[in-house]
Scaffold this motif. Structure first.
Motif, PDB file in Angstrom:
ATOM      1  N   THR A  99       0.946  -1.088   0.017  1.00 36.46           N
ATOM      2  CA  THR A  99       0.186  -0.027   0.056  1.00 36.46           C
ATOM      3  C   THR A  99       1.045   1.269  -0.126  1.00 36.46           C
ATOM      4  OG1 THR A  99      -0.102   0.184   2.375  1.00 36.46           O
ATOM      5  CG2 THR A  99      -1.726  -1.198   1.478  1.00 36.46           C
ATOM      6  N   PRO A 100       0.440   2.463  -0.431  1.00 35.87           N
ATOM      7  CA  PRO A 100       0.863   3.711  -0.253  1.00 35.87           C
ATOM      8  C   PRO A 100       1.606   3.587   1.219  1.00 35.87           C
ATOM      9  CG  PRO A 100      -0.938   3.862  -1.412  1.00 35.87           C
ATOM     10  CD  PRO A 100      -1.084   2.680  -0.868  1.00 35.87           C
ATOM     11  N   PHE A 101       0.802   3.615   2.276  1.00 32.99           N
ATOM     12  CA  PHE A 101       1.389   3.711   3.570  1.00 32.99           C
ATOM     13  C   PHE A 101       2.637   2.414   3.781  1.00 32.99           C
ATOM     14  CE2 PHE A 101       0.875   2.078   7.904  1.00 32.99           C
ATOM     15  CZ  PHE A 101       1.247   3.188   8.848  1.00 32.99           C
ATOM     16  N   GLY A 102       2.290   1.499   3.418  1.00 37.80           N
ATOM     17  CA  GLY A 102       3.401   0.522   3.684  1.00 37.80           C
ATOM     18  C   GLY A 102       4.953   0.917   2.798  1.00 37.80           C
ATOM     19  N   GLU A 103       4.366   1.381   1.717  1.00 32.52           N
ATOM     20  CA  GLU A 103       5.548   1.920   0.869  1.00 32.52           C
ATOM     21  C   GLU A 103       6.528   3.062   1.839  1.00 32.52           C
ATOM     22  OE1 GLU A 103       6.408   2.284  -3.715  1.00 32.52           O
ATOM     23  OE2 GLU A 103       5.102   3.581  -2.844  1.00 32.52           O
ATOM     24  N   ALA A 104       5.495   4.093   2.427  1.00 39.48           N
ATOM     25  CA  ALA A 104       6.222   4.921   3.312  1.00 39.48           C
ATOM     26  C   ALA A 104       6.669   4.675   4.369  1.00 39.48           C
ATOM     27  CB  ALA A 104       4.966   6.160   3.362  1.00 39.48           C
ATOM     28  N   VAL A 105       6.090   3.703   4.950  1.00 36.03           N
ATOM     29  CA  VAL A 105       6.958   2.985   6.312  1.00 36.03           C
ATOM     30  C   VAL A 105       8.109   2.505   5.985  1.00 36.03           C
ATOM     31  CG1 VAL A 105       6.635   1.379   8.251  1.00 36.03           C
ATOM     32  CG2 VAL A 105       4.845   3.126   7.605  1.00 36.03           C
ATOM     33  N   ARG A 106       8.189   1.572   4.806  1.00 35.22           N
ATOM     34  CA  ARG A 106       9.436   1.005   4.489  1.00 35.22           C
ATOM     35  C   ARG A 106      10.528   1.994   4.187  1.00 35.22           C
ATOM     36  NH1 ARG A 106       9.181  -3.713   0.216  1.00 35.22           N
ATOM     37  NH2 ARG A 106       8.725  -4.661   2.261  1.00 35.22           N
ATOM     38  N   LYS A 107      10.064   2.998   3.469  1.00 31.48           N
ATOM     39  CA  LYS A 107      11.277   4.140   3.158  1.00 31.48           C
ATOM     40  C   LYS A 107      11.644   4.526   4.464  1.00 31.48           C
ATOM     41  CE  LYS A 107       9.592   5.148  -1.497  1.00 31.48           C
ATOM     42  NZ  LYS A 107       9.104   6.063  -2.594  1.00 31.48           N
ATOM     43  N   LEU A 108      10.650   4.995   5.472  1.00 37.66           N
ATOM     44  CA  LEU A 108      11.309   5.717   6.541  1.00 37.66           C
ATOM     45  C   LEU A 108      12.179   4.621   7.429  1.00 37.66           C
ATOM     46  CD1 LEU A 108       7.969   7.249   7.725  1.00 37.66           C
ATOM     47  CD2 LEU A 108      10.136   8.439   7.288  1.00 37.66           C
ATOM     48  N   ARG A 109      11.742   3.417   7.421  1.00 37.89           N
ATOM     49  CA  ARG A 109      12.992   2.371   8.011  1.00 37.89           C
ATOM     50  C   ARG A 109      14.082   2.329   7.311  1.00 37.89           C
ATOM     51  NH1 ARG A 109      12.744  -2.404   7.559  1.00 37.89           N
ATOM     52  NH2 ARG A 109      11.322  -2.879   6.021  1.00 37.89           N
ATOM     53  N   GLU A 110      14.199   2.279   5.990  1.00 40.56           N
ATOM     54  CA  GLU A 110      15.352   2.263   5.402  1.00 40.56           C
ATOM     55  C   GLU A 110      16.028   3.532   5.637  1.00 40.56           C
ATOM     56  OE1 GLU A 110      14.103   1.486   1.155  1.00 40.56           O
ATOM     57  OE2 GLU A 110      13.941  -0.585   1.776  1.00 40.56           O
ATOM     58  N   ARG A 111      15.586   4.781   5.694  1.00 39.30           N
ATOM     59  CA  ARG A 111      16.344   6.022   5.946  1.00 39.30           C
ATOM     60  C   ARG A 111      16.876   5.968   7.371  1.00 39.30           C
ATOM     61  NH1 ARG A 111      12.412  10.810   4.961  1.00 39.30           N
ATOM     62  NH2 ARG A 111      11.918  10.760   7.189  1.00 39.30           N
ATOM     63  N   LYS A 112      16.157   5.330   8.099  1.00 37.61           N
ATOM     64  CA  LYS A 112      16.717   5.149   9.586  1.00 37.61           C
ATOM     65  C   LYS A 112      17.571   3.951   9.668  1.00 37.61           C
ATOM     66  CE  LYS A 112      15.209   5.592  14.304  1.00 37.61           C
ATOM     67  NZ  LYS A 112      14.099   6.094  15.302  1.00 37.61           N
ATOM     68  N   GLY A 113      17.541   3.026   8.825  1.00 34.27           N
ATOM     69  CA  GLY A 113      18.572   2.065   8.822  1.00 34.27           C
ATOM     70  C   GLY A 113      18.063   1.039   9.926  1.00 34.27           C
ATOM     71  N   VAL A 114      16.937   0.830   9.955  1.00 32.23           N
ATOM     72  CA  VAL A 114      16.259  -0.127  11.073  1.00 32.23           C
ATOM     73  C   VAL A 114      15.501  -1.248  10.448  1.00 32.23           C
ATOM     74  CG1 VAL A 114      16.203   1.381  12.981  1.00 32.23           C
ATOM     75  CG2 VAL A 114      14.302   0.802  11.569  1.00 32.23           C
ATOM     76  N   SER A 115      15.537  -2.525  10.869  1.00 32.88           N
ATOM     77  CA  SER A 115      14.970  -3.665  10.168  1.00 32.88           C
ATOM     78  C   SER A 115      13.459  -3.584  11.027  1.00 32.88           C
ATOM     79  CB  SER A 115      15.563  -4.997  10.896  1.00 32.88           C
ATOM     80  OG  SER A 115      15.325  -4.965  12.228  1.00 32.88           O
ATOM     81  N   GLN A 116      12.476  -4.431  10.330  1.00 35.89           N
ATOM     82  CA  GLN A 116      11.285  -4.517  10.616  1.00 35.89           C
ATOM     83  C   GLN A 116      11.206  -4.979  11.897  1.00 35.89           C
ATOM     84  OE1 GLN A 116       9.096  -7.171   8.069  1.00 35.89           O
ATOM     85  NE2 GLN A 116       8.522  -5.595   6.713  1.00 35.89           N
ATOM     86  N   LYS A 117      12.068  -5.825  12.527  1.00 34.19           N
ATOM     87  CA  LYS A 117      11.985  -6.546  13.799  1.00 34.19           C
ATOM     88  C   LYS A 117      12.495  -5.408  14.790  1.00 34.19           C
ATOM     89  CE  LYS A 117      13.919 -10.145  16.644  1.00 34.19           C
ATOM     90  NZ  LYS A 117      14.627 -11.579  16.416  1.00 34.19           N
ATOM     91  N   GLN A 118      13.455  -4.860  14.550  1.00 36.39           N
ATOM     92  CA  GLN A 118      14.005  -3.544  15.355  1.00 36.39           C
ATOM     93  C   GLN A 118      12.787  -2.616  15.699  1.00 36.39           C
ATOM     94  OE1 GLN A 118      17.171  -2.467  12.880  1.00 36.39           O
ATOM     95  NE2 GLN A 118      18.646  -2.973  14.672  1.00 36.39           N
ATOM     96  N   MET A 119      12.260  -2.294  14.674  1.00 32.42           N
ATOM     97  CA  MET A 119      10.970  -1.136  14.523  1.00 32.42           C
ATOM     98  C   MET A 119       9.865  -1.945  15.586  1.00 32.42           C
ATOM     99  SD  MET A 119       9.021   0.601  11.535  1.00 32.42           S
ATOM    100  CE  MET A 119       7.552   1.482  11.960  1.00 32.42           C
ATOM    101  N   ALA A 120       9.415  -3.160  15.067  1.00 28.24           N
ATOM    102  CA  ALA A 120       8.349  -3.885  15.747  1.00 28.24           C
ATOM    103  C   ALA A 120       8.714  -3.909  17.387  1.00 28.24           C
ATOM    104  CB  ALA A 120       8.246  -5.206  15.267  1.00 28.24           C
ATOM    105  N   VAL A 121       9.922  -4.183  17.765  1.00 32.20           N
ATOM    106  CA  VAL A 121      10.242  -4.160  19.030  1.00 32.20           C
ATOM    107  C   VAL A 121       9.796  -2.723  19.612  1.00 32.20           C
ATOM    108  CG1 VAL A 121      12.024  -4.485  20.978  1.00 32.20           C
ATOM    109  CG2 VAL A 121      11.748  -6.142  19.098  1.00 32.20           C
ATOM    110  N   ALA A 122      10.408  -1.723  19.172  1.00 27.42           N
ATOM    111  CA  ALA A 122      10.190  -0.408  19.572  1.00 27.42           C
ATOM    112  C   ALA A 122       8.824   0.154  19.786  1.00 27.42           C
ATOM    113  CB  ALA A 122      11.148   0.544  18.811  1.00 27.42           C
ATOM    114  N   LEU A 123       8.045  -0.361  18.696  1.00 24.99           N
ATOM    115  CA  LEU A 123       6.585   0.003  18.686  1.00 24.99           C
ATOM    116  C   LEU A 123       5.651  -1.076  19.486  1.00 24.99           C
ATOM    117  CD1 LEU A 123       6.142   1.082  14.835  1.00 24.99           C
ATOM    118  CD2 LEU A 123       6.486   2.559  17.034  1.00 24.99           C
TER     119      LEU A 123
END
Length: 125
Positions: A2-26
């Motif tokens: 989705t457009p939202f999913g794509e935006a979140v992925r770009k934000l993660r890549e820009r910050k240099g974090v994995s899905q797992k790291q982000m999931a733990v933090a959230l």
């Protein structure tokens, strides 16, 4: 995706974090975050949207854009044609049945047409 999913992925890549790291933090599961990014889950809650914005420390304008993307990214869309013509209902069902077959060019053309519907007579689109 989705457009939202794509935006979140770009934000993660820009910050240099994995899905797992982000999931733990959230405080969500990595599987949920993956499904959200890939459009296999519905819209995130407002609370989660705020946590995502906070996690990426994004400014208000960028957060508002992210929230708008979330609202337009529900992968399970319902089109209510009650009270409309038979042609409207047939069109909605035809689109639902063939949406996966649309190439990027056709999708862009249809998007452009729909964004301009009502603009000539001052209606909101």
């Amino acid at each position: 995706m989705t457009p939202f999913g794509e935006a979140v992925r770009k934000l993660r890549e820009r910050k240099g974090v994995s899905q797992k790291q982000m999931a733990v933090a959230l405080n969500v599961s990595p599987a949920y975050l993956s499904a959200l990014e890939h459009g296999r889950r519905g819209l995130p809650t407002f609370d989660l949207l705020q946590r995502i914005a906070g996690y990426f420390n994004i400014i208000w304008d960028e957060a508002e854009e992210l929230f708008l993307l979330a609202r337009s990214s529900d992968p399970r869309v319902v089109v209510d044609t009650s009270g409309l013509s038979a042609e409207h209902t047939a069109f909605a069902n035809l689109l639902a049945g063939r949406i996966r077959d649309l190439d990027q060019t056709t999708l862009g053309q249809l998007t452009s047409i729909l964004k301009n519907v009502g603009k000539a007579d001052g209606k909101r689109s």
